[in-house]
Enzyme design. Structure first.
Site, PDB file in Angstrom:
ATOM      1  CG  LEU A 137       4.978   5.317  -1.826  1.00  0.00           C
ATOM      2  CD1 LEU A 137       6.229   5.264  -0.945  1.00  0.00           C
ATOM      3  CD2 LEU A 137       5.241   4.640  -3.156  1.00  0.00           C
ATOM      4  CG  ASP A 138      -0.384   0.442  -2.473  1.00  0.00           C
ATOM      5  OD1 ASP A 138      -1.158   1.358  -2.801  1.00  0.00           O
ATOM      6  OD2 ASP A 138      -0.058  -0.488  -3.236  1.00  0.00           O
ATOM      7  CE  LYS A 139      -1.627  -0.217   7.711  1.00  0.00           C
ATOM      8  NZ  LYS A 139      -2.770  -0.832   8.428  1.00  0.00           N
TER       9      LYS A 139
END
Length: 319
Positions: A137-139
């Site tokens: 998942l993106d940051k």
């Protein structure tokens, strides 16, 4: 030193006629075909005391001797970082990742990542590629992630992911009012000029996103999103492409949309929401050991819940 694998096996007659690497994938279920081919190429596998080729055909009855090493993984540091563990057993871990946490160490983020936290939580993950992390998942995206704890679980779950059998459902708040659900089927690749961005581009990889409307507000929409593929930034890029970028997205959103006549409280809420309003709320797959279907859900984090309440209140006020 890397862990050593030592085995002696005999090719069953029923596998006669197969390529060597294909036969060994069936017999060595804990390991991928890529790993097995590397062992063959590195002379860590012999067939009747001879160095084989991965492509050679087996007839059945051959004696296979394996004296191989698992690849040494990079030396990441284990760090005592709190994790929200939703589920854990001997095969896997399901984590609810908070927004702001990077999943994997990289240039600029060598520590304080989910991977560092996992190595402290389960040190045996050091032996697995990417510490068993299946997908990212993106940051600044929150929500559910699965991590394999064994080589066999990693192989099984990787195959489910490749076969699009892992169900990943998100909730998002996007800019603008969407009238109905639909599917975005547009290829995604690296932006030719801005290398940190992804974009819809003919030379990209297939990317398919399904969505339906959950709530409409005066200048925004809450949507439920299901991924069929898993490209980098897929949801963010696809919704920006149809001119409904995710609220708060620092990379793909344009100018902030404020509903006409919005209250000072809502304006403040919208302006201070500095991450993409995206949460991985549901994750489902077949358990690699029990073979039972399992589904986990994670409620919206506080920041998205509060944002939605402000948007609902604004909608009611102007009805």
């Amino acid at each position: 030193m890397p862990e050593k694998i030592e085995k002696i096996i005999v090719i069953p007659d029923e596998l006669g006629g197969m390529r060597l690497d294909q036969a060994l994938v069936k017999l060595l279920t804990d390991f991928s075909r890529t790993t097995i081919k590397d062992w063959i190429d590195n002379a860590e596998i012999t067939v009747d005391d001879k160095k084989p080729k991965a492509s050679q055909t087996v007839v059945g009855g051959e004696t296979i001797i394996i004296q191989a090493h698992l690849k040494q993984q990079p030396e990441w540091d284990a760090e005592p970082i709190a994790l929200n563990v939703v589920f854990e057993d001997d095969a896997l871990i399901v984590i609810n990742k908070p927004a702001g946490m990077v999943v994997h160490p990289a240039a600029g983020n060598p520590s304080n990542t989910l991977l560092n936290a996992l190595l402290h939580h389960a040190p045996e993950l050091q032996l697995l590629p990417r510490a068993g992390i299946l997908h990212r998942l993106d940051k600044n995206t929150s929500g559910l992630l699965v991590i394999a704890k064994t080589a066999s679980s990693l192989k099984n779950l990787s195959q489910q992911l490749k076969s699009r059998l892992i169900s990943r459902i998100y909730q998002a708040v996007v800019s603008g009012v969407i009238t109905s659900g639909g599917t975005i089927d547009e290829p995604i690749g690296r932006h030719p000029l801005q290398r940190k961005r992804m974009t819809v581009i003919e030379t990209g990889k297939t990317a398919i996103t399904h969505y339906r409307v959950l709530d409409r507000y005066r200048a925004h929409t809450r949507v439920k999103v299901q991924l069929e593929t898993g490209r980098t930034h897929q949801i963010r890029v696809h919704f920006a492409h149809i001119h409904h970028p995710l609220l708060g997205d620092p990379t793909y959103n344009g100018r902030l949309q404020l509903p006409k006549g919005a209250s000072p409280a809502l304006i403040k809420q919208l302006r201070q929401f500095k991450r993409q309003a995206l949460h991985a709320c549901e994750l489902g797959f077949i358990h690699p050991t029990t073979q039972k279907p399992m589904v986990w859900q994670a409620p919206l984090p506080d920041d998205m819940h509060t944002l939605i309440e402000y948007l609902k209140e604004d909608q009611k006020t102007h009805e």
